[in-house]
Every structure is written in structure tokens, then in C-alpha cells.
Design an enzyme around this catalytic site. Structure first.
Site, PDB file in Angstrom:
ATOM      1  N   HIS A  40     -36.699  25.135  30.362  1.00 11.08           N
ATOM      2  CA  HIS A  40     -35.824  24.738  31.465  1.00 11.08           C
ATOM      3  C   HIS A  40     -36.048  25.626  32.673  1.00 11.08           C
ATOM      4  CE1 HIS A  40     -33.258  21.971  29.122  1.00 11.08           C
ATOM      5  NE2 HIS A  40     -33.717  22.715  28.126  1.00 11.08           N
ATOM      6  N   HIS A 275     -33.323  20.215  35.846  1.00  9.29           N
ATOM      7  CA  HIS A 275     -32.801  20.794  34.623  1.00  9.29           C
ATOM      8  C   HIS A 275     -33.886  21.196  33.622  1.00  9.29           C
ATOM      9  CE1 HIS A 275     -29.863  21.544  31.562  1.00  9.29           C
ATOM     10  NE2 HIS A 275     -30.776  21.047  30.758  1.00  9.29           N
ATOM     11  N   GLU A 421     -10.275  27.293  15.035  1.00 13.28           N
ATOM     12  CA  GLU A 421     -11.240  27.648  13.990  1.00 13.28           C
ATOM     13  C   GLU A 421     -12.640  27.894  14.549  1.00 13.28           C
ATOM     14  OE1 GLU A 421      -9.176  25.083  13.825  1.00 13.28           O
ATOM     15  OE2 GLU A 421      -7.954  25.336  12.031  1.00 13.28           O
ATOM     16  N   HIS A 483      -7.106  17.020   3.544  1.00 13.30           N
ATOM     17  CA  HIS A 483      -7.167  18.458   3.307  1.00 13.30           C
ATOM     18  C   HIS A 483      -7.960  18.833   2.053  1.00 13.30           C
ATOM     19  CE1 HIS A 483      -4.323  18.524   6.497  1.00 13.30           C
ATOM     20  NE2 HIS A 483      -3.972  19.795   6.326  1.00 13.30           N
TER      21      HIS A 483
END
Ligand SMILES: Cc1ncc(C[n+]2csc(CCOP(=O)(O)OP(=O)(O)O)c2C)c(N)n1
Length: 671
Positions: A40, A275, A421, A483
Site C-alpha cells: 500500500h 490506497h 470481549e 450460551h
């Protein structure tokens, strides 16, 4: 002498030399991307002036000692722009010679496609998956604060540094950076400086096609101070940086730097075409416009001389720090020893002996056993940190007496990550990259999917994180299929360099925690039960706790000629043991808590545990069965399940899916 207009502080900035260096760094990026036909260009070109200011002026670092503990950290979260740090590390005098720049993205070079922690001196974190570097920077900032709180004295500010992270639109669009940034604001990490390379462009299109939020306001709302600056104006940028460094106000700092992506190649500059490597075909003309000769990989004498001089200044700064550090060591030898041990990641050899045995009649969940094992470990490992994503009450990994990490108490060893998390795991990686503390963190195992991006990078970077993930199967019960992990344990087992240990009872849990603690060359994930499990007294207690370290071991040896092997782990090992009682004297039970550790054992040991000649094999685990076929072979059978679970008491769910001794017996008899 220049003055920083905002607060009239003196600034010495050699704009002429650094502008030249910026253009030459652009040239290096063009040459490397052109040669490798990949990579890049946009960011290294657009951020060249900021690179010049950082490496040519503002960063506190030592190219001869990249891991100097007193350094500022520069973390490129937008890892696709890897030629930015590579060029500046070369110019700064790191061991990243021009030969390596020429070998950008080639086999075994020091200049891989995206920055990798172990590959390049001066690269602080493995980045590329966008957003992760922001989380890592927050983690390094946490660790730097913790280290300062533990070791600094008023006379000896050993840890007095800034963590500077360069992130683009992509990083800030990713959720992980939002989680980590909100955490940074809440915990007052004013040693963090987040530079937002705001160039209005992402990969496919202009950024406006996908974002219209006011990012500055969003970060202000997190608790950041926000400055806006022209990122291609070196004076303005240095001024903003100095201001951010000077502010010890309990607020992380954001500098929104407006830049032109691909600056220097007019055909693509400011557009999404800048980019990737599309600009490479225009570079011959671009070189001329930048005042560069046609010679590739060109660095002028003047630039080399500038950086040689700058390095001398850096070394003087480093020596001043060394003097203070030596004085600290002399006055605080015990602390110095502690710090050495922490950096060397020393863990006592006899750690297992420090963990008391559990009563033979204990019938507790392995998460509960884990909480009891954690306490002596934390006493023996003063740099062990334990966090949870708002589940300490369930994951049970709170270090008693270790206090909470807060704005006011940065010595605290328990981190309340909040319900973040992914952010937690990216922050844990940052704590690992910092290198003083051992990070452990907890949540429910089923949410490992939320963490996976960061867990994968901890494995790639060989960070010795410990994941204490509980509620590891359908045994979770009433919370139901949302769960109940089914494919999760297997999904984690396939990540290279990650050890997944699923202990069967309290003694195996002791062995699992100690194995994780003593493994310093990679992460370990402990999969623990929510539900109580019996203590497996049929197996000698020492064998259970020591066997885990080998990954798999003979838990019960046959008493006649071997004609059947039962394999299991975690809460299902009890069923293999019960089944063995019915299946005759030729039955062997193998406990297999960690596939990865078992695979690292010598072949002779693996053959001893699983001899080729016995092909009648049955495995049982409450989850997907596929990986077990490696051990039972095509002749064997695996009891497990390939559907999502159910909401009901855990023992009923287990029964419903046939996770019991009876099914092991039937499978064995059918072979
Ligand atoms: C998690 C993740 N998703 C997608 C990508 C692929 N990717 C690399 S760069 C990029 C665009 C990034 O835009 P921005 O951060 O604005 O970088 P710039 O265009 O300024 O170089 C994308 C989508 C990635 N590296 N990581």
C-alpha cells in the site's frame, strides 16, 4: 527557534531536512511497492511528514536497543501502511538495512506485508487486521501505567513514556477500537496518543460512502482530548504532539490529522486509487516531482547525516535515563530483581507444588477449582494480571487481595474490562507486547468468537496470554443454545500456536493453570466447566495434575492385553472411566486435555499412549466430533454432537444428546 503557537513552548524542528527526508521516505515506499508489485502506497505517502516528525524529532527511542523499557511506543494500527515504519526504521538506524527494504514482502525478509512483532526490530505489535493496533496501544498504555505505579519513585521515573498509535478510518470503524478506546477514556490513560490519519479515503471508495459520524465528538464522548491539525504540516503536527505529550490530565489524547492519501503521486492522491499499489505505475514521474533522482532506494547524504546526528541526541537521552535507572537499581535492588524476573518471564519451576491438592471428595466445577488454583499462582507470579469482561462473578478469576485496576489505583491486578470481549483480548495483547506483565482474561467460552481476531494475533505473536474461558459445553444448561459452546473448542484447537486445555477435574485444573503459566512462548486457553464435576479418584492425583502438561496421558492402564482405548477430556472424562469398568480388563482410558501439547511430545511417547496396534478406539466430548478422528482413526467412533444445544438443566441436556457412559459402551461394543 520556532514556537508552538498554541502554548508558546519552544520547538526545534529542522523543517528543511525533514521535508527532504519525508520525500525520500516516499521514494522508498514507491520503490518497494513497485518492486514487490504489491503493498500500500497511500498511507506511507500521506503520512510521510508525520513519520518525519515522529522519527526525526519527537519519539523517545533507541535504534540500538529497540526494546528499551523507557521508550515511547509507536504502533501502526493501519498495518497495511507497513512501508511507513520500515522506511523510518531504516533512516533512524535500526537493523532494517536497505537490503531488507529491497526485499519488501519477500520470503523471510524483515519487511513482511504487514508489521510483525518478531520479524522487525522497532515493530512493537503485529498489526494489519484493522482496529487491533488501537486495542494493543491501549493495552501497552495500561501496562505502562501499571509499571509506573509499581516501580517509579519520585526520583526515578523509569516508566515515563507515551504510546503513540497511528490509525486510519478503517481502524476507527472497527468495533474493537471503539471498545478499547472507551476503556482508555474510562480508565484515564493519558499516556496514550491516538493519531487519526483522516484522509477521507478507505479502500473501495471515499470514506464518506460509509461514514458520516463526527469521529472527534465520538472520542470526546469517550473521554479523549481531541485536537485537529493538518497532518502534512510538520510544525502544526509537532505542536499538537507536544501538547498531547504535555497533558497529564487523565485524558487520552487524539490528534485528528488531515492528510492527503498518496501525496506525491498526483494521478491518485486524495482518492481511493491511492490506497493499494495502483499508484506504482506513475512513480517515475512522481520521483521527479518530489525532487528525487531516478536512482531507486535513494537516500541523500544530507538525510543520512541528519539521522546520524539525531541518533546521537537520542543516545544522550537514553544515557541520561540509564544513569537514573542504574541509581534506581542500586537503591532498590529487590525491585530491580523483580523487574528483571518479570521481563524474563520467570515462573517458578515448582509452581505446581505451591498449589494444594483438592479434597478427594470435592465435587466442584473446574471454574471453581480454577479460582482456587489462581490464588497461589498469583502469589508466586506477582506480575500476573487477571481481568474479566464483566463476569468475574461467574468466571471466578478474581485475584483475592489484588485490588481493582482503577484510575486511582494503577497497581490493581484485577481489570474490569466491561462487556468488551474483543477489546479485552486486544488489550491483553498490548499488555503482552509491553513485556512486563502476564495477562489473563476471562469470559464465557462461547464468546471466544467475539475475541477470535485478537486471540489469533496473540498466537501469531507468541504472546503468553492466559484465557480463562468458562461455561465450556452444553453442560451450561438453562442458558440454552446461545450460551452452549458446540464447535467453539474445536474452532480454537485449529488456531496454530494456541494451546487449548480442557481439564477434567480439580487436579487436572491445577495442572492446566500451571502448564499455562509456565508456557511463555505462546497463549493458552483454559476451557472450564460451569457445572460441578466429580474428582476422578480412580486416577492417581499426581498423575492427573502432572499428566496435563503432556497434553494426553494414560489415565487408566489396561490390566489385560490392550484391546480398546477410550479417549476424552473435560467433563466427559468421567464417562470414559465409568464405561471402562464395563468394558473389560483390556480397556485403556486416555485423558487428552490438550491436543496441541500432546502433539509436541516425542513420537515415542505418543505411540506409547496410543499404540498403533490398538485400532478399537472411542472418544467422547460434548461438541463437534471431527478433530477426534485424528486419534480414533477411521476404525474408531466419536460420541459428540453436531447440532446446537438446548435450554434445560445441564444434566438433562447431556442425557438428551447421549453424552454418557452408556453410549461409550455401546459404541465400543459395536466396533
Ligand atoms: C479487519 C480488516 N478488514 C479489512 C481489511 C482490508 N483493508 C485493508 S486497508 C482497508 C481500508 C482502510 O481504510 P483506511 O483505514 O482509511 O486506510 P487508508 O485508506 O487511509 O490507507 C481495508 C478494508 C483489513 N486489513 N482488516
Amino acid at each position: 527557534m520556532l514556537l508552538c503557537a498554541v502554548y508558546n513552548a519552544p520547538m526545534s524542528l529542522d523543517v528543511e531536512s525533514l521535508s527532504r527526508a519525508a520525500n525520500e521516505a516516499r521514494g522508498l515506499a514507491m520503490d518497494a511497492v513497485q518492486a514487490s508489485k504489491s503493498g500500500h502506497l497511500g498511507l506511507p505517502l500521506g503520512c510521510a511528514e508525520m513519520g518525519a516528525v515522529l522519527y526525526g524529532n519527537a519519539l523517545k527511542h533507541n535504534p540500538d536497543e529497540p526494546r528499551w523499557i523507557g521508550r515511547d511506543y509507536f504502533i501502526l494500527s493501519a498495518g497495511h501502511g507497513s512501508m511507513l515504519p520500515y522506511a523510518w526504521l531504516n533512516l533512524s538506524g535500526y537493523d532494517v538495512p536497505m537490503e531488507e527494504i529491497r526485499r519488501f514482502r519477500q520470503l523471510h525478509s524483515k519487511t513482511p506485508g504487514h508489521p510483525e512483532y518478531f520479524e522487525t526490530p522497532g515493530v512493537e505489535c503485529t498489526t494489519g487486521p484493522l482496529g487491533q493496533g488501537v486495542g494493543n496501544a491501549v493495552g501497552v498504555a495500561v501496562a505502562a501505567k501499571m509499571a509506573a505505579a509499581r516501580f517509579n519513585t519520585p526520583e526515578h521515573p523509569i516508566f515515563d513514556q507515551h504510546i503513540i498509535c497511528l490509525a486510519g478510518d478503517g481502524c476507527l470503524q472497527e468495533g474493537v477500537s471503539a471498545e478499547a478506546s472507551a476503556f482508555a477514556g474510562h480508565f484515564g490513560l493519558d499516556n496514550l496518543i491516538l493519531i487519526y490519519d483522516s484522509n477521507a479515503v478507505t479502500l473501495d471508495a471515499m470514506a464518506a460512502a460509509t461514514q458520516s459520524e463526527d469521529t472527534g465528538k465520538r472520542f470526546q464522548a469517550y473521554g479523549f482530548d481531541v485536537q485537529n491539525v493538518d497532518g502534512n504540516d510538520m510544525k502544526a503536527f509537532l505542536c499538537a504532539l507536544k501538547k498531547a505529550k504535555a497533558r497529564d490530565n487523565g485524558k487520552p489524547q487524539m490528534i485528528i490529522a488531515y492528510t492527503v492519501i498518496g501525496k506525491g503521486i498526483p494521478e491518485v492522491a486524495g482518492t481511493a486509487k491511492a490506497h493499494g499499489e495502483a499508484g506504482a505505475k506513475f512513480v517515475d514521474e512522481a520521483r521527479k516531482n518530489l525532487g528525487l533522482p531516478q536512482e531507486h532506494y535513494f537516500v541523500s547524504q544530507e538525510t543520512r547525516a541528519y539521522f546520524a546526528k539525531h541518533k546521537k541526541a537520542l543516545l544522550r537521552q537514553y544515557k541520561r535515563w540509564q544513569k537514573m535507572y542504574k541509581d534506581w537499581r542500586a537503591k532498590h535492588p529487590d525491585q530491580a530483581q523483580l523487574l528483571d524476573d518479570a521481563i524474563e518471564k520467570k515462573v517458578p519451576d515448582d509452581l505446581l507444588a505451591k498449589v494444594p491438592n483438592f479434597p478427594a471428595d470435592a465435587k466442584i466445577a473446574t471454574r471453581k477449582a480454577g479460582s482456587e488454583v489462581l490464588q497461589p499462582l498469583a502469589r508466586e507470579m506477582p506480575f500476573l494480571i487477571s481481568g474479566s469482561a464483566d463476569l468475574h462473578g461467574s468466571t471466578l478469576n478474581y485475584i483475592e487481595g489484588g485490588e481493582d485496576f482503577t484510575r486511582e489505583n494503577q497497581k490493581g491486578r484485577n481489570i474490569r474490562f466491561g462487556i468488551r470481549e474483543h477489546g479485552m483480548c486486544a488489550i491483553m495483547n498490548g499488555i503482552g507486547y509491553h513485556g512486563v506483565f502476564r495477562a489473563s482474561g476471562a469470559t464465557f467460552l462461547v464468546f471466544a468468537d467475539y475475541c477470535r481476531g485478537a486471540i489469533r494475533l496473540s498466537a501469531l505473536s507468541k504472546l503468553p496470554n492466559i484465557y480463562i474461558f468458562t461455561h465450556d459445553s452444553i453442560g451450561v444448561g438453562e442458558d440454552g443454545p446461545t450460551h452452549e459452546p458446540i464447535e467453539t473448542v474445536s474452532g480454537l484447537r485449529v488456531i496454530p500456536q494456541l494451546d487449548v486445555i480442557r481439564p477434567a477435574d480439580p487436579e487436572e485444573t491445577a495442572g492446566a493453570f500451571v502448564a499455562a503459566a509456565q508456557r511463555t512462548d505462546g497463549p493458552t486457553l483454559l476451557a472450564l466447566t460451569r457445572q460441578a464435576v466429580p474428582t476422578l479418584n480412580d486416577i492417581d492425583a499426581n498423575l492427573r495434575r502432572e499428566g496435563v502438561a503432556r497434553g494426553g496421558y494414560i489415565a487408566q492402564r489396561e490390566t489385560a492385553g490392550l484391546d480398546l482405548i477410550l479417549l476424552s477430556c473435560g467433563s466427559e472424562l468421567q464417562h470414559a472411566i465409568a464405561a471402562a469398568k464395563e468394558l473389560g480388563a483390556g480397556t485403556r482410558v486416555v485423558s487428552m486435555p490438550c491436543f496441541e501439547r500432546f502433539e509436541r511430545e516425542p513420537e515415542s511417547y505418543r505411540n506409547e499412549v496410543l499404540p498403533d496396534e490398538c485400532r478399537r478406539r472411542v472418544a467422547i466430548e460434548a461438541g463437534v466430533t471431527d478433530l477426534w478422528f485424528k486419534y480414533v482413526g477411521l476404525d474408531g467412533k466419536v460420541i459428540g454432537l453436531h447440532r446446537f444445544g438446548l435450554s434445560a438443566p445441564g444434566d438433562q441436556v447431556m442425557k438428551e444428546f447421549g453424552i454418557d457412559a452408556q453410549h461409550v459402551i455401546e459404541a465400543a461394543r459395536s466396533l
